[in-house]
Design an enzyme around this catalytic site. Structure first.
Site, PDB file in Angstrom:
ATOM      1  N   GLN A  84      20.068  42.914  24.516  1.00 49.92           N
ATOM      2  CA  GLN A  84      20.680  41.423  23.913  1.00 49.92           C
ATOM      3  C   GLN A  84      21.944  41.828  23.487  1.00 49.92           C
ATOM      4  O   GLN A  84      22.304  42.707  22.572  1.00 49.92           O
ATOM      5  CB  GLN A  84      19.604  40.941  22.924  1.00 49.92           C
ATOM      6  N   CYS A  90      18.167  36.127  20.526  1.00 46.72           N
ATOM      7  CA  CYS A  90      16.800  36.830  20.615  1.00 46.72           C
ATOM      8  C   CYS A  90      15.740  35.878  21.079  1.00 46.72           C
ATOM      9  O   CYS A  90      14.826  36.485  21.898  1.00 46.72           O
ATOM     10  CB  CYS A  90      16.549  37.642  19.309  1.00 46.72           C
ATOM     11  N   HIS A 164      13.813  37.758  13.610  1.00 45.83           N
ATOM     12  CA  HIS A 164      14.097  38.176  15.111  1.00 45.83           C
ATOM     13  C   HIS A 164      13.078  37.970  15.747  1.00 45.83           C
ATOM     14  O   HIS A 164      11.881  38.157  15.345  1.00 45.83           O
ATOM     15  CB  HIS A 164      14.353  39.781  14.751  1.00 45.83           C
ATOM     16  N   ASP A 179      12.232  44.280  23.049  1.00 50.15           N
ATOM     17  CA  ASP A 179      13.471  43.947  22.095  1.00 50.15           C
ATOM     18  C   ASP A 179      14.775  44.317  22.667  1.00 50.15           C
ATOM     19  O   ASP A 179      15.014  45.551  22.779  1.00 50.15           O
ATOM     20  CB  ASP A 179      12.779  44.296  20.920  1.00 50.15           C
TER      21      ASP A 179
END
Length: 229
Positions: A84, A90, A164, A179
């Site tokens: 990301q 996110c 997040h 992630d």
């Protein structure tokens, strides 16, 4: 490396996310649904099969740097992982992880954009996938439309939010946390299609135990069926 580009944060809201992913071409028979609790009785209310979990957790404390699970830099090619680099993206990155790692289960409309996005990014490495998302105007526009659809007023794209999104997925018998800000996928042990929801719930409990006094967690499951209304 993060870009200067920033998007409006997404709301953790199944109705909003379902409009987003269905517009991108995900089959209408699959939906995101709220997971109202992690006890067996409440997990039993979640439609099956469950293909992924999307977790929203507080991101404004030092505890967020305490890794849960173990990094796996040599993850299998069949696991789709992207970095990301866009601020506040996110939510979309978690959705991409959830959908891309279930393309063998969930049908996607070939005439809609996500199928094209997936075909273009699958051959790329995680950094190149992030760069592609930066330059993909259709994905950016879809995210922007989704961000304006929530039940609460959308924050500014310049706002640094205190939460997040990450995705939990099943790949080749392993439970992964994906992630895009982390250095690699995170392994949380073994799982199966039949036990994924319960196994992923145990991982979520560890996130909650890391911040036991914080109530700003939200969990959604990507399931076959459910109610997208």
């Amino acid at each position: 490396m993060a870009s200067e580009q920033r998007w409006i944060p997404l709301e953790s809201n199944p109705k909003v996310l379902n409009k987003y992913v269905h517009n991108l071409g995900m089959d209408a028979g699959w939906n995101f649904v709220d997971v109202f609790g992690l006890d067996p009785e409440l997990l039993a209310m979640v439609p099956r099969p469950a293909a992924a979990l999307v977790l929203l957790f507080p991101d404004d404390k030092e505890t967020v740097n305490q890794l849960i699970g173990e990094y796996q830099s040599d993850y299998p090619d069949s696991l789709y992982y992207t970095k990301q680099t866009i601020g506040n993206a996110c939510g979309t990155v978690a959705i991409v992880h959830a959908l891309a790692n279930n393309e063998n289960v969930i049908p996607f409309d070939a005439a809609k954009h996500f199928k094209t996005f997936l075909e273009k990014t699958k051959p790329l490495n995680p950094e190149e996938r992030a760069k592609h998302l930066e330059q993909d105007n259709l994905m950016g526009a879809a995210h922007g439309d989704c961000a304006q659809e929530g039940d609460t007023q959308a924050p500014s794209q310049d706002e640094h939010v205190k939460s997040h999104f990450v995705a939990l997925v099943h790949c080749n018998g392993t439970l992964y946390e994906l992630d895009g800000r982390k250095e690699a996928p995170v392994v949380h042990g073994t799982t199966s299609a039949d036990t994924f929801l319960e196994d992923a719930a145990e991982v979520v409990k560890k996130f909650m135990a890391r911040d036991p006094e914080d109530l700003s967690f939200n969990v959604m499951a990507l399931v076959q069926g459910g109610d997208d209304m």
